[in-house]
Design an enzyme around this catalytic site. Structure first.
Site, PDB file in Angstrom:
ATOM      1  N   LYS A  22      -4.300  56.900  14.768  1.00 43.87           N
ATOM      2  CA  LYS A  22      -3.566  56.795  13.480  1.00 43.87           C
ATOM      3  C   LYS A  22      -3.183  55.477  13.383  1.00 43.87           C
ATOM      4  O   LYS A  22      -3.172  54.499  12.662  1.00 43.87           O
ATOM      5  CB  LYS A  22      -2.852  57.705  13.072  1.00 43.87           C
ATOM      6  CG  LYS A  22      -1.754  57.510  11.824  1.00 43.87           C
ATOM      7  CD  LYS A  22      -0.638  58.594  11.395  1.00 43.87           C
ATOM      8  CE  LYS A  22       0.485  58.539  12.173  1.00 43.87           C
ATOM      9  NZ  LYS A  22       1.503  57.585  11.800  1.00 43.87           N
ATOM     10  N   ASN A  23      -2.057  55.084  14.378  1.00 46.53           N
ATOM     11  CA  ASN A  23      -1.349  54.175  14.439  1.00 46.53           C
ATOM     12  C   ASN A  23      -2.068  52.649  14.855  1.00 46.53           C
ATOM     13  O   ASN A  23      -1.437  51.654  14.679  1.00 46.53           O
ATOM     14  CB  ASN A  23       0.068  54.121  15.421  1.00 46.53           C
ATOM     15  CG  ASN A  23       0.916  55.215  14.723  1.00 46.53           C
ATOM     16  OD1 ASN A  23       0.643  55.455  13.670  1.00 46.53           O
ATOM     17  ND2 ASN A  23       1.709  55.632  15.687  1.00 46.53           N
ATOM     18  N   PRO A 121      14.179  49.521   8.638  1.00 44.89           N
ATOM     19  CA  PRO A 121      14.136  48.188   8.118  1.00 44.89           C
ATOM     20  C   PRO A 121      12.719  47.329   8.483  1.00 44.89           C
ATOM     21  O   PRO A 121      12.006  47.614   9.338  1.00 44.89           O
ATOM     22  CB  PRO A 121      15.312  47.600   8.981  1.00 44.89           C
ATOM     23  CG  PRO A 121      15.269  48.384  10.140  1.00 44.89           C
ATOM     24  CD  PRO A 121      14.853  49.934   9.793  1.00 44.89           C
ATOM     25  N   VAL A 122      12.725  46.106   7.714  1.00 40.28           N
ATOM     26  CA  VAL A 122      11.628  45.212   7.920  1.00 40.28           C
ATOM     27  C   VAL A 122      12.059  43.721   8.167  1.00 40.28           C
ATOM     28  O   VAL A 122      11.454  42.925   8.008  1.00 40.28           O
ATOM     29  CB  VAL A 122      10.587  45.323   6.866  1.00 40.28           C
ATOM     30  CG1 VAL A 122       9.914  46.620   6.692  1.00 40.28           C
ATOM     31  CG2 VAL A 122      11.246  45.068   5.415  1.00 40.28           C
ATOM     32  N   ASP A 123      13.519  43.798   8.292  1.00 41.12           N
ATOM     33  CA  ASP A 123      14.080  42.542   8.562  1.00 41.12           C
ATOM     34  C   ASP A 123      13.263  41.498   9.418  1.00 41.12           C
ATOM     35  O   ASP A 123      13.244  40.176   9.433  1.00 41.12           O
ATOM     36  CB  ASP A 123      15.427  42.522   9.119  1.00 41.12           C
ATOM     37  CG  ASP A 123      15.822  43.287  10.271  1.00 41.12           C
ATOM     38  OD1 ASP A 123      15.192  44.408  10.269  1.00 41.12           O
ATOM     39  OD2 ASP A 123      16.134  42.893  11.265  1.00 41.12           O
ATOM     40  N   ILE A 328      14.838  54.566  20.019  1.00 40.41           N
ATOM     41  CA  ILE A 328      14.573  53.816  19.178  1.00 40.41           C
ATOM     42  C   ILE A 328      14.672  54.297  17.881  1.00 40.41           C
ATOM     43  O   ILE A 328      15.080  53.496  16.860  1.00 40.41           O
ATOM     44  CB  ILE A 328      12.936  53.773  19.499  1.00 40.41           C
ATOM     45  CG1 ILE A 328      12.680  53.093  20.901  1.00 40.41           C
ATOM     46  CG2 ILE A 328      12.246  53.173  18.357  1.00 40.41           C
ATOM     47  CD1 ILE A 328      11.383  52.908  21.265  1.00 40.41           C
ATOM     48  N   ARG A 398      -0.319  64.281   8.022  1.00 35.22           N
ATOM     49  CA  ARG A 398      -0.083  62.888   7.973  1.00 35.22           C
ATOM     50  C   ARG A 398      -0.963  62.103   9.100  1.00 35.22           C
ATOM     51  O   ARG A 398      -1.253  60.990   8.912  1.00 35.22           O
ATOM     52  CB  ARG A 398       1.235  62.269   7.821  1.00 35.22           C
ATOM     53  CG  ARG A 398       2.033  62.816   6.645  1.00 35.22           C
ATOM     54  CD  ARG A 398       3.292  62.270   6.473  1.00 35.22           C
ATOM     55  NE  ARG A 398       3.255  60.594   6.533  1.00 35.22           N
ATOM     56  CZ  ARG A 398       3.818  59.762   5.660  1.00 35.22           C
ATOM     57  NH1 ARG A 398       4.854  60.330   5.197  1.00 35.22           N
ATOM     58  NH2 ARG A 398       3.794  58.691   5.782  1.00 35.22           N
TER      59      ARG A 398
HETATM   60  C1  EPZ Z   1       5.579  52.280  14.928  1.00 32.76           C
HETATM   61  O1  EPZ Z   1       6.462  52.288  13.734  1.00 32.76           O
HETATM   62  C2  EPZ Z   1       4.899  53.475  14.807  1.00 32.76           C
HETATM   63  N1  EPZ Z   1       4.161  53.688  13.595  1.00 32.76           N
HETATM   64  C3  EPZ Z   1       5.804  54.767  14.934  1.00 32.76           C
HETATM   65  O2  EPZ Z   1       5.007  56.008  14.767  1.00 32.76           O
HETATM   66  C4  EPZ Z   1       6.562  54.518  16.128  1.00 32.76           C
HETATM   67  O3  EPZ Z   1       7.504  55.755  16.223  1.00 32.76           O
HETATM   68  C5  EPZ Z   1       7.037  53.116  16.313  1.00 32.76           C
HETATM   69  O4  EPZ Z   1       6.246  52.225  16.079  1.00 32.76           O
HETATM   70  C6  EPZ Z   1       7.936  52.998  17.703  1.00 32.76           C
HETATM   71  O5  EPZ Z   1       6.951  53.110  18.486  1.00 32.76           O
HETATM   72  C7  EPZ Z   1       2.810  52.903  13.523  1.00 32.76           C
HETATM   73  O6  EPZ Z   1       2.549  52.247  14.078  1.00 32.76           O
HETATM   74  C8  EPZ Z   1       2.143  53.163  11.852  1.00 32.76           C
HETATM   75  P1  EPZ Z   1       9.091  49.769  15.019  1.00 32.76           P
HETATM   76  P2  EPZ Z   1       7.370  50.703  13.445  1.00 32.76           P
HETATM   77  O7  EPZ Z   1       9.120  48.489  13.985  1.00 32.76           O
HETATM   78  O8  EPZ Z   1       6.590  49.478  13.783  1.00 32.76           O
HETATM   79  C9  EPZ Z   1      13.712  48.683  14.295  1.00 32.76           C
HETATM   80  C10 EPZ Z   1       4.621  58.150  14.137  1.00 32.76           C
HETATM   81  O9  EPZ Z   1       5.172  59.072  14.335  1.00 32.76           O
HETATM   82  N2  EPZ Z   1      13.424  47.740  13.368  1.00 32.76           N
HETATM   83  O10 EPZ Z   1       8.532  49.487  16.384  1.00 32.76           O
HETATM   84  O11 EPZ Z   1       7.488  51.060  11.998  1.00 32.76           O
HETATM   85  C11 EPZ Z   1      13.224  50.181  14.001  1.00 32.76           C
HETATM   86  O12 EPZ Z   1      14.252  50.727  13.042  1.00 32.76           O
HETATM   87  C12 EPZ Z   1       5.255  56.855  13.716  1.00 32.76           C
HETATM   88  O13 EPZ Z   1       3.152  57.984  14.416  1.00 32.76           O
HETATM   89  C13 EPZ Z   1      14.169  46.895  12.650  1.00 32.76           C
HETATM   90  O14 EPZ Z   1      15.276  47.087  13.432  1.00 32.76           O
HETATM   91  O15 EPZ Z   1       8.451  50.961  14.334  1.00 32.76           O
HETATM   92  C14 EPZ Z   1      13.487  50.914  15.011  1.00 32.76           C
HETATM   93  O16 EPZ Z   1      14.669  51.342  15.751  1.00 32.76           O
HETATM   94  C15 EPZ Z   1       6.693  57.235  13.706  1.00 32.76           C
HETATM   95  N3  EPZ Z   1      13.791  45.798  12.095  1.00 32.76           N
HETATM   96  C16 EPZ Z   1      12.731  49.849  16.253  1.00 32.76           C
HETATM   97  O17 EPZ Z   1      12.962  48.612  15.463  1.00 32.76           O
HETATM   98  C17 EPZ Z   1      12.343  45.748  11.691  1.00 32.76           C
HETATM   99  O18 EPZ Z   1      12.065  44.687  10.876  1.00 32.76           O
HETATM  100  C18 EPZ Z   1      11.209  50.121  16.398  1.00 32.76           C
HETATM  101  O19 EPZ Z   1      10.511  50.242  15.232  1.00 32.76           O
HETATM  102  C19 EPZ Z   1      11.285  46.630  12.289  1.00 32.76           C
HETATM  103  C20 EPZ Z   1      11.988  47.618  12.996  1.00 32.76           C
END
Ligand code: EPZ
Length: 419
Positions: A22-23, A121-123, A328, A398
Protein backbone atom coordinates in the site's frame (compact mmCIF):
# COMPACT_ATOMS: atom_id res chain seq x y z
CA UNK A 1 -20.81 -0.16 9.53
CA UNK A 2 -19.17 -3.60 9.35
CA UNK A 3 -17.70 -5.55 12.25
CA UNK A 4 -15.68 -8.76 12.58
CA UNK A 5 -16.68 -11.59 14.92
CA UNK A 6 -13.67 -13.76 15.77
CA UNK A 7 -13.77 -17.01 17.71
CA UNK A 8 -10.41 -17.96 19.16
CA UNK A 9 -9.92 -21.52 18.10
CA UNK A 10 -7.22 -23.86 16.84
CA UNK A 11 -3.87 -22.89 15.32
CA UNK A 12 -3.26 -21.12 12.01
CA UNK A 13 -1.71 -23.32 9.39
CA UNK A 14 -0.89 -23.12 5.69
CA UNK A 15 0.20 -20.62 3.03
CA UNK A 16 -0.72 -17.00 2.38
CA UNK A 17 0.11 -14.75 -0.60
CA UNK A 18 1.32 -11.30 0.39
CA UNK A 19 -0.17 -8.40 -1.61
CA UNK A 20 1.61 -5.45 -3.19
CA UNK A 21 2.63 -2.65 -0.85
CA UNK A 22 0.00 0.00 0.00
CA UNK A 23 2.70 2.47 1.03
CA UNK A 24 4.56 1.97 -2.22
CA UNK A 25 1.44 2.08 -4.40
CA UNK A 26 0.28 5.48 -3.11
CA UNK A 27 3.28 7.63 -4.16
CA UNK A 28 3.74 5.59 -7.37
CA UNK A 29 0.12 6.19 -8.39
CA UNK A 30 0.64 9.90 -7.59
CA UNK A 31 3.77 9.90 -9.76
CA UNK A 32 1.68 9.05 -12.86
CA UNK A 33 0.60 12.75 -12.72
CA UNK A 34 4.11 13.61 -13.93
CA UNK A 35 3.49 12.47 -17.52
CA UNK A 36 0.80 12.79 -20.19
CA UNK A 37 1.48 9.24 -21.26
CA UNK A 38 -0.14 6.02 -20.05
CA UNK A 39 1.32 4.18 -17.04
CA UNK A 40 0.56 0.60 -15.99
CA UNK A 41 1.08 -0.27 -12.30
CA UNK A 42 0.81 -3.91 -11.23
CA UNK A 43 0.13 -5.45 -7.80
CA UNK A 44 -1.73 -2.41 -6.50
CA UNK A 45 -3.63 -3.81 -3.48
CA UNK A 46 -7.43 -3.44 -3.51
CA UNK A 47 -7.68 -1.44 -0.26
CA UNK A 48 -9.53 1.77 0.58
CA UNK A 49 -6.40 3.91 0.65
CA UNK A 50 -5.33 3.06 -2.90
CA UNK A 51 -8.93 3.39 -4.12
CA UNK A 52 -9.19 6.83 -2.48
CA UNK A 53 -6.06 7.86 -4.39
CA UNK A 54 -7.50 6.60 -7.67
CA UNK A 55 -10.61 8.72 -6.99
CA UNK A 56 -8.39 11.74 -6.40
CA UNK A 57 -6.53 11.09 -9.68
CA UNK A 58 -9.87 10.86 -11.52
CA UNK A 59 -11.03 14.12 -9.89
CA UNK A 60 -7.82 15.76 -11.14
CA UNK A 61 -8.71 14.69 -14.69
CA UNK A 62 -6.86 11.38 -15.04
CA UNK A 63 -8.27 8.41 -16.93
CA UNK A 64 -8.05 5.47 -14.54
CA UNK A 65 -8.86 1.80 -15.07
CA UNK A 66 -8.43 -0.93 -12.49
CA UNK A 67 -8.46 -4.61 -13.52
CA UNK A 68 -7.91 -6.53 -10.25
CA UNK A 69 -4.34 -5.64 -9.18
CA UNK A 70 -3.38 -3.82 -12.38
CA UNK A 71 -4.10 -0.09 -12.63
CA UNK A 72 -3.80 1.85 -15.90
CA UNK A 73 -3.56 5.65 -15.56
CA UNK A 74 -3.29 8.41 -18.15
CA UNK A 75 -2.97 12.01 -16.95
CA UNK A 76 -3.19 13.81 -20.30
CA UNK A 77 -4.94 16.94 -19.04
CA UNK A 78 -5.02 17.57 -15.31
CA UNK A 79 -5.96 20.35 -12.92
CA UNK A 80 -4.03 21.50 -9.89
CA UNK A 81 -6.63 21.35 -7.10
CA UNK A 82 -7.32 18.10 -5.23
CA UNK A 83 -10.86 17.89 -3.77
CA UNK A 84 -11.16 18.44 -0.01
CA UNK A 85 -13.81 15.76 0.52
CA UNK A 86 -11.43 13.08 -0.80
CA UNK A 87 -8.14 14.44 0.57
CA UNK A 88 -9.54 14.69 4.10
CA UNK A 89 -10.18 10.92 4.07
CA UNK A 90 -6.55 10.03 3.71
CA UNK A 91 -3.51 11.96 4.90
CA UNK A 92 -1.27 10.26 2.34
CA UNK A 93 -3.14 12.21 -0.37
CA UNK A 94 -0.50 14.83 0.40
CA UNK A 95 1.76 12.89 -2.00
CA UNK A 96 -0.01 14.42 -5.02
CA UNK A 97 1.46 17.85 -4.14
CA UNK A 98 4.95 17.16 -5.48
CA UNK A 99 3.83 15.81 -8.88
CA UNK A 100 1.23 18.57 -9.37
CA UNK A 101 3.84 21.23 -8.55
CA UNK A 102 6.32 19.56 -10.87
CA UNK A 103 3.91 19.17 -13.82
CA UNK A 104 1.77 22.36 -13.46
CA UNK A 105 3.94 24.54 -11.23
CA UNK A 106 0.90 24.77 -8.96
CA UNK A 107 -0.71 22.49 -6.35
CA UNK A 108 -3.73 23.19 -4.17
CA UNK A 109 -4.32 20.48 -1.56
CA UNK A 110 -6.19 20.68 1.72
CA UNK A 111 -3.99 20.52 4.80
CA UNK A 112 -4.23 16.97 6.14
CA UNK A 113 -5.90 16.76 9.52
CA UNK A 114 -4.32 14.90 12.38
CA UNK A 115 -5.21 11.31 13.04
CA UNK A 116 -5.32 9.01 16.04
CA UNK A 117 -1.65 8.08 15.74
CA UNK A 118 -0.66 11.69 16.20
CA UNK A 119 -0.42 15.02 14.44
CA UNK A 120 0.67 14.61 10.86
CA UNK A 121 2.51 17.83 9.91
CA UNK A 122 3.75 18.51 6.37
CA UNK A 123 6.22 21.28 7.23
CA UNK A 124 9.16 19.26 5.86
CA UNK A 125 7.36 18.73 2.54
CA UNK A 126 6.66 22.48 2.25
CA UNK A 127 10.21 23.41 3.27
CA UNK A 128 11.46 21.21 0.43
CA UNK A 129 9.16 22.84 -2.12
CA UNK A 130 10.28 26.32 -0.99
CA UNK A 131 13.91 25.27 -1.37
CA UNK A 132 13.12 24.46 -5.02
CA UNK A 133 11.78 28.00 -5.49
CA UNK A 134 8.08 27.50 -4.81
CA UNK A 135 5.92 29.95 -2.90
CA UNK A 136 3.84 28.26 -0.16
CA UNK A 137 0.83 29.71 1.62
CA UNK A 138 -2.07 28.32 3.62
CA UNK A 139 -5.52 29.72 2.84
CA UNK A 140 -8.93 28.39 3.84
CA UNK A 141 -7.47 25.11 5.05
CA UNK A 142 -5.68 24.57 1.74
CA UNK A 143 -1.97 24.54 1.09
CA UNK A 144 -1.32 26.54 -2.08
CA UNK A 145 2.07 25.92 -3.66
CA UNK A 146 3.11 27.84 -6.76
CA UNK A 147 6.37 28.32 -8.68
CA UNK A 148 7.29 30.23 -11.83
CA UNK A 149 10.07 27.70 -12.18
CA UNK A 150 11.62 24.97 -10.05
CA UNK A 151 15.39 25.06 -9.61
CA UNK A 152 17.49 22.28 -8.07
CA UNK A 153 18.83 22.87 -4.56
CA UNK A 154 20.49 21.13 -1.60
CA UNK A 155 17.76 20.27 0.94
CA UNK A 156 17.85 18.80 4.44
CA UNK A 157 14.80 16.57 4.84
CA UNK A 158 15.18 15.81 8.56
CA UNK A 159 12.70 16.93 11.22
CA UNK A 160 12.54 16.52 14.97
CA UNK A 161 11.39 12.91 14.50
CA UNK A 162 14.02 12.12 11.90
CA UNK A 163 13.37 11.64 8.19
CA UNK A 164 10.00 11.79 6.43
CA UNK A 165 8.91 9.08 4.01
CA UNK A 166 6.20 10.92 2.05
CA UNK A 167 8.15 14.16 2.38
CA UNK A 168 11.12 12.53 0.65
CA UNK A 169 8.76 11.15 -2.02
CA UNK A 170 7.09 14.53 -2.57
CA UNK A 171 10.29 16.56 -2.89
CA UNK A 172 11.89 13.89 -5.08
CA UNK A 173 8.91 14.13 -7.48
CA UNK A 174 8.98 17.94 -7.39
CA UNK A 175 12.71 17.88 -8.24
CA UNK A 176 12.40 15.35 -11.08
CA UNK A 177 11.48 18.07 -13.63
CA UNK A 178 13.33 20.96 -11.95
CA UNK A 179 16.20 22.79 -13.63
CA UNK A 180 19.56 21.49 -12.43
CA UNK A 181 20.45 19.09 -9.65
CA UNK A 182 18.78 18.58 -6.27
CA UNK A 183 20.45 16.87 -3.33
CA UNK A 184 18.26 15.51 -0.52
CA UNK A 185 20.22 15.07 2.71
CA UNK A 186 18.61 13.09 5.52
CA UNK A 187 16.28 11.42 3.03
CA UNK A 188 14.07 8.51 4.14
CA UNK A 189 15.63 5.16 3.17
CA UNK A 190 12.47 3.00 3.28
CA UNK A 191 12.04 0.35 0.51
CA UNK A 192 8.94 2.23 -0.66
CA UNK A 193 11.10 5.29 -1.43
CA UNK A 194 13.41 3.07 -3.49
CA UNK A 195 10.41 1.58 -5.33
CA UNK A 196 9.18 5.07 -6.22
CA UNK A 197 12.65 6.14 -7.40
CA UNK A 198 12.85 3.03 -9.60
CA UNK A 199 9.48 3.86 -11.15
CA UNK A 200 10.51 7.50 -11.73
CA UNK A 201 13.75 6.37 -13.39
CA UNK A 202 11.70 4.01 -15.59
CA UNK A 203 9.75 7.15 -16.60
CA UNK A 204 13.02 8.85 -17.62
CA UNK A 205 14.01 10.58 -14.39
CA UNK A 206 17.65 10.65 -13.30
CA UNK A 207 17.69 9.75 -9.59
CA UNK A 208 20.67 8.26 -7.74
CA UNK A 209 21.12 7.14 -4.15
CA UNK A 210 17.54 6.14 -3.30
CA UNK A 211 17.69 3.89 -0.24
CA UNK A 212 20.51 5.97 1.26
CA UNK A 213 20.12 9.18 3.29
CA UNK A 214 21.55 11.16 0.32
CA UNK A 215 19.49 11.19 -2.87
CA UNK A 216 20.64 13.11 -5.97
CA UNK A 217 18.04 14.11 -8.57
CA UNK A 218 19.22 15.51 -11.92
CA UNK A 219 16.23 17.39 -13.36
CA UNK A 220 15.03 16.39 -16.86
CA UNK A 221 12.69 18.14 -19.30
CA UNK A 222 9.90 15.60 -19.31
CA UNK A 223 8.90 12.11 -18.22
CA UNK A 224 7.25 9.39 -20.30
CA UNK A 225 4.84 6.58 -19.47
CA UNK A 226 6.16 3.39 -17.86
CA UNK A 227 5.09 0.03 -16.45
CA UNK A 228 5.93 -1.04 -12.90
CA UNK A 229 5.21 -3.87 -10.46
CA UNK A 230 4.93 -2.69 -6.85
CA UNK A 231 7.09 -4.37 -4.20
CA UNK A 232 5.45 -6.73 -1.68
CA UNK A 233 3.87 -5.17 1.39
CA UNK A 234 6.44 -5.63 4.15
CA UNK A 235 4.00 -4.59 6.87
CA UNK A 236 1.35 -7.07 5.76
CA UNK A 237 4.07 -9.73 5.68
CA UNK A 238 5.26 -8.73 9.17
CA UNK A 239 1.68 -8.89 10.42
CA UNK A 240 1.30 -12.48 9.15
CA UNK A 241 4.67 -13.46 10.63
CA UNK A 242 3.46 -12.26 14.02
CA UNK A 243 0.14 -14.07 13.51
CA UNK A 244 2.03 -17.30 12.87
CA UNK A 245 4.31 -16.78 15.89
CA UNK A 246 1.29 -16.06 18.12
CA UNK A 247 -1.23 -18.62 16.92
CA UNK A 248 0.34 -20.88 14.33
CA UNK A 249 1.86 -24.22 14.02
CA UNK A 250 3.37 -23.44 10.59
CA UNK A 251 2.50 -20.49 8.36
CA UNK A 252 4.26 -19.86 5.04
CA UNK A 253 4.17 -16.44 3.38
CA UNK A 254 4.70 -16.27 -0.39
CA UNK A 255 5.63 -13.29 -2.60
CA UNK A 256 7.64 -11.50 0.08
CA UNK A 257 10.88 -9.55 0.19
CA UNK A 258 12.56 -11.06 3.29
CA UNK A 259 15.35 -8.46 3.06
CA UNK A 260 12.75 -5.75 3.83
CA UNK A 261 11.77 -7.47 7.10
CA UNK A 262 15.05 -8.16 8.93
CA UNK A 263 14.16 -5.98 11.94
CA UNK A 264 10.92 -7.93 12.45
CA UNK A 265 12.41 -11.38 11.90
CA UNK A 266 15.28 -10.49 14.27
CA UNK A 267 12.82 -9.74 17.10
CA UNK A 268 10.78 -12.90 16.45
CA UNK A 269 13.95 -15.02 16.48
CA UNK A 270 15.16 -13.24 19.64
CA UNK A 271 11.84 -14.20 21.27
CA UNK A 272 12.43 -17.87 20.43
CA UNK A 273 10.30 -18.25 17.30
CA UNK A 274 11.58 -19.70 14.03
CA UNK A 275 11.50 -17.81 10.72
CA UNK A 276 12.99 -19.61 7.73
CA UNK A 277 13.33 -17.77 4.43
CA UNK A 278 13.77 -19.34 1.00
CA UNK A 279 13.67 -17.06 -2.02
CA UNK A 280 10.43 -15.04 -1.72
CA UNK A 281 8.87 -17.32 0.88
CA UNK A 282 9.06 -17.03 4.70
CA UNK A 283 7.92 -19.81 7.05
CA UNK A 284 7.22 -19.00 10.71
CA UNK A 285 6.83 -21.53 13.51
CA UNK A 286 6.20 -20.54 17.14
CA UNK A 287 8.98 -21.39 19.59
CA UNK A 288 8.28 -24.14 22.15
CA UNK A 289 9.33 -21.66 24.82
CA UNK A 290 9.43 -17.94 24.11
CA UNK A 291 10.64 -14.89 25.97
CA UNK A 292 9.82 -11.20 25.71
CA UNK A 293 11.97 -8.54 24.04
CA UNK A 294 12.52 -4.80 24.08
CA UNK A 295 11.78 -2.91 20.85
CA UNK A 296 12.17 0.72 19.89
CA UNK A 297 10.64 1.97 16.65
CA UNK A 298 13.03 3.71 14.25
CA UNK A 299 13.25 4.68 10.61
CA UNK A 300 14.17 1.88 8.20
CA UNK A 301 16.04 -0.42 8.57
CA UNK A 302 15.16 -0.14 12.29
CA UNK A 303 12.03 -1.69 13.79
CA UNK A 304 9.08 -0.21 11.85
CA UNK A 305 6.52 1.90 13.71
CA UNK A 306 3.86 0.23 11.52
CA UNK A 307 4.66 -3.10 13.21
CA UNK A 308 4.67 -1.80 16.80
CA UNK A 309 1.06 -2.63 17.67
CA UNK A 310 1.18 -6.12 16.15
CA UNK A 311 4.39 -7.00 18.04
CA UNK A 312 2.87 -5.64 21.24
CA UNK A 313 -0.04 -8.09 20.80
CA UNK A 314 2.48 -10.94 20.62
CA UNK A 315 4.26 -9.67 23.75
CA UNK A 316 0.93 -9.70 25.65
CA UNK A 317 1.01 -13.52 25.50
CA UNK A 318 4.77 -13.93 25.85
CA UNK A 319 6.15 -14.92 29.28
CA UNK A 320 8.18 -12.22 30.98
CA UNK A 321 8.35 -8.47 30.50
CA UNK A 322 8.65 -6.72 27.12
CA UNK A 323 9.16 -3.01 26.52
CA UNK A 324 7.80 -1.20 23.44
CA UNK A 325 9.10 2.33 22.83
CA UNK A 326 7.56 4.43 20.04
CA UNK A 327 9.80 7.23 18.77
CA UNK A 328 8.07 8.22 15.51
CA UNK A 329 4.39 8.62 16.47
CA UNK A 330 4.49 8.82 20.30
CA UNK A 331 0.68 8.65 20.57
CA UNK A 332 0.46 5.39 18.61
CA UNK A 333 -0.94 3.34 21.52
CA UNK A 334 -4.72 3.71 21.08
CA UNK A 335 -4.99 -0.09 20.93
CA UNK A 336 -3.56 -0.63 24.46
CA UNK A 337 -6.87 0.10 26.20
CA UNK A 338 -8.61 -2.38 23.90
CA UNK A 339 -6.02 -5.15 24.48
CA UNK A 340 -6.41 -4.49 28.21
CA UNK A 341 -10.14 -5.18 27.88
CA UNK A 342 -9.10 -8.59 26.54
CA UNK A 343 -6.98 -9.28 29.62
CA UNK A 344 -3.60 -7.89 28.59
CA UNK A 345 -1.34 -6.47 31.31
CA UNK A 346 0.25 -3.30 29.90
CA UNK A 347 1.50 -0.23 31.78
CA UNK A 348 2.04 2.97 29.82
CA UNK A 349 4.89 5.34 30.68
CA UNK A 350 4.79 8.19 28.15
CA UNK A 351 5.57 6.70 24.72
CA UNK A 352 6.65 3.40 26.25
CA UNK A 353 4.49 0.33 26.92
CA UNK A 354 5.66 -2.11 29.60
CA UNK A 355 4.04 -5.44 28.76
CA UNK A 356 3.76 -8.24 31.33
CA UNK A 357 2.96 -11.45 29.48
CA UNK A 358 -0.21 -13.29 30.56
CA UNK A 359 -1.20 -16.95 30.11
CA UNK A 360 -4.41 -16.31 28.26
CA UNK A 361 -6.48 -13.42 26.93
CA UNK A 362 -10.25 -13.48 26.59
CA UNK A 363 -12.53 -12.33 23.81
CA UNK A 364 -14.45 -9.04 24.24
CA UNK A 365 -16.16 -6.36 22.16
CA UNK A 366 -13.37 -3.92 21.13
CA UNK A 367 -13.07 -0.83 18.97
CA UNK A 368 -10.58 -0.42 16.12
CA UNK A 369 -8.98 3.01 16.12
CA UNK A 370 -6.48 2.99 13.25
CA UNK A 371 -5.08 0.64 10.64
CA UNK A 372 -2.30 -1.13 12.53
CA UNK A 373 -4.13 -1.07 15.88
CA UNK A 374 -6.96 -3.01 14.18
CA UNK A 375 -4.45 -5.63 13.04
CA UNK A 376 -3.16 -6.00 16.60
CA UNK A 377 -6.71 -6.56 17.91
CA UNK A 378 -7.35 -9.14 15.19
CA UNK A 379 -4.21 -11.09 16.07
CA UNK A 380 -5.07 -11.04 19.79
CA UNK A 381 -8.64 -12.16 19.03
CA UNK A 382 -7.48 -15.19 17.03
CA UNK A 383 -5.50 -16.38 20.05
CA UNK A 384 -7.98 -15.28 22.76
CA UNK A 385 -10.38 -17.60 24.55
CA UNK A 386 -13.97 -16.97 23.41
CA UNK A 387 -15.52 -14.45 21.04
CA UNK A 388 -14.18 -11.01 20.09
CA UNK A 389 -16.16 -8.40 18.21
CA UNK A 390 -14.08 -5.76 16.41
CA UNK A 391 -16.09 -2.67 15.45
CA UNK A 392 -15.16 0.04 12.89
CA UNK A 393 -13.54 -2.53 10.64
CA UNK A 394 -13.16 0.09 7.92
CA UNK A 395 -9.87 0.99 9.60
CA UNK A 396 -8.37 -2.40 8.76
CA UNK A 397 -9.74 -2.35 5.20
CA UNK A 398 -7.71 0.81 4.55
CA UNK A 399 -4.46 -1.11 4.29
CA UNK A 400 -4.95 -4.89 4.38
CA UNK A 401 -6.27 -6.62 1.25
CA UNK A 402 -8.97 -9.12 2.32
CA UNK A 403 -7.13 -9.90 5.57
CA UNK A 404 -10.13 -11.75 7.05
CA UNK A 405 -10.33 -14.06 4.00
CA UNK A 406 -6.58 -14.71 4.16
CA UNK A 407 -6.77 -15.57 7.88
CA UNK A 408 -9.84 -17.79 7.33
CA UNK A 409 -7.83 -19.68 4.67
CA UNK A 410 -5.23 -20.28 7.40
CA UNK A 411 -7.90 -21.70 9.72
CA UNK A 412 -9.15 -18.69 11.68
CA UNK A 413 -12.84 -18.49 12.61
CA UNK A 414 -13.87 -14.99 11.45
CA UNK A 415 -17.23 -13.61 10.31
CA UNK A 416 -17.75 -10.18 8.73
CA UNK A 417 -21.16 -8.73 9.65
CA UNK A 418 -22.98 -5.56 8.79
CA UNK A 419 -23.53 -3.95 12.20
C1 EPZ B 1 4.64 6.96 6.09
O1 EPZ B 1 3.88 8.03 6.59
C2 EPZ B 1 3.71 5.75 6.08
N1 EPZ B 1 2.56 6.03 5.22
C3 EPZ B 1 3.23 5.47 7.50
O2 EPZ B 1 2.44 4.28 7.45
C4 EPZ B 1 4.45 5.21 8.38
O3 EPZ B 1 4.03 5.00 9.71
C5 EPZ B 1 5.39 6.43 8.31
O4 EPZ B 1 5.75 6.69 6.95
C6 EPZ B 1 6.66 6.22 9.10
O5 EPZ B 1 7.36 5.09 8.61
C7 EPZ B 1 2.71 5.95 3.88
O6 EPZ B 1 3.79 5.68 3.37
C8 EPZ B 1 1.48 6.21 3.06
P1 EPZ B 1 6.67 10.46 7.98
P2 EPZ B 1 4.46 9.55 6.49
O7 EPZ B 1 6.54 11.71 7.21
O8 EPZ B 1 5.37 9.68 5.33
C9 EPZ B 1 7.10 13.76 11.30
C10 EPZ B 1 0.57 2.92 7.82
O9 EPZ B 1 0.18 2.43 8.88
N2 EPZ B 1 6.94 14.71 10.20
O10 EPZ B 1 7.81 9.52 7.66
O11 EPZ B 1 3.31 10.45 6.61
C11 EPZ B 1 5.85 12.93 11.57
O12 EPZ B 1 4.98 13.61 12.45
C12 EPZ B 1 1.04 4.36 7.79
O13 EPZ B 1 0.66 2.30 6.72
C13 EPZ B 1 7.15 16.07 10.43
O14 EPZ B 1 7.47 16.48 11.56
O15 EPZ B 1 5.32 9.62 7.82
C14 EPZ B 1 6.43 11.69 12.19
O16 EPZ B 1 6.67 11.92 13.56
C15 EPZ B 1 0.78 5.09 9.09
N3 EPZ B 1 7.00 16.95 9.41
C16 EPZ B 1 7.77 11.50 11.48
O17 EPZ B 1 8.08 12.78 10.93
C17 EPZ B 1 6.67 16.54 8.15
O18 EPZ B 1 6.58 17.40 7.23
C18 EPZ B 1 7.74 10.48 10.36
O19 EPZ B 1 6.64 10.80 9.53
C19 EPZ B 1 6.47 15.17 7.92
C20 EPZ B 1 6.61 14.28 8.96
Amino acid sequence: MEKLIIRGNGPLNGRVNISGSKNSSLPILAATLLTKEECVIRRVPDVSDTNYLLQILRSLGAEVERASGTVTVKCETIKSEAPYDLVRKMRASVCVMGPLLSRLHEAIVSLPGGCVIGDRPVDLHLRGFEALGANVRVEGGNVIVKASELVGSEINMRGKHGSTVLGTDNVMMAAALAKGTTILEGAATEPEVVDLANFLNNMGARIEGAGTPRIVIHGVDELHGAEHTVIPDRIEAGTFLVAGAMAGTEVTLRRTRPDHLTAVTDVLTQCGHSVVTKGDTMTVRPGSTSTGADIKTEAYPGFPTDMQAQMCALFCLTPGISVVTETIFPQRFMYVAELTRMGANIQMEGATAIVHGVEQMSGAPVMASDLRASAALLLAAIKADGVTEINRVYHIDRGYEHIDDKLIDLGADIQRLNA
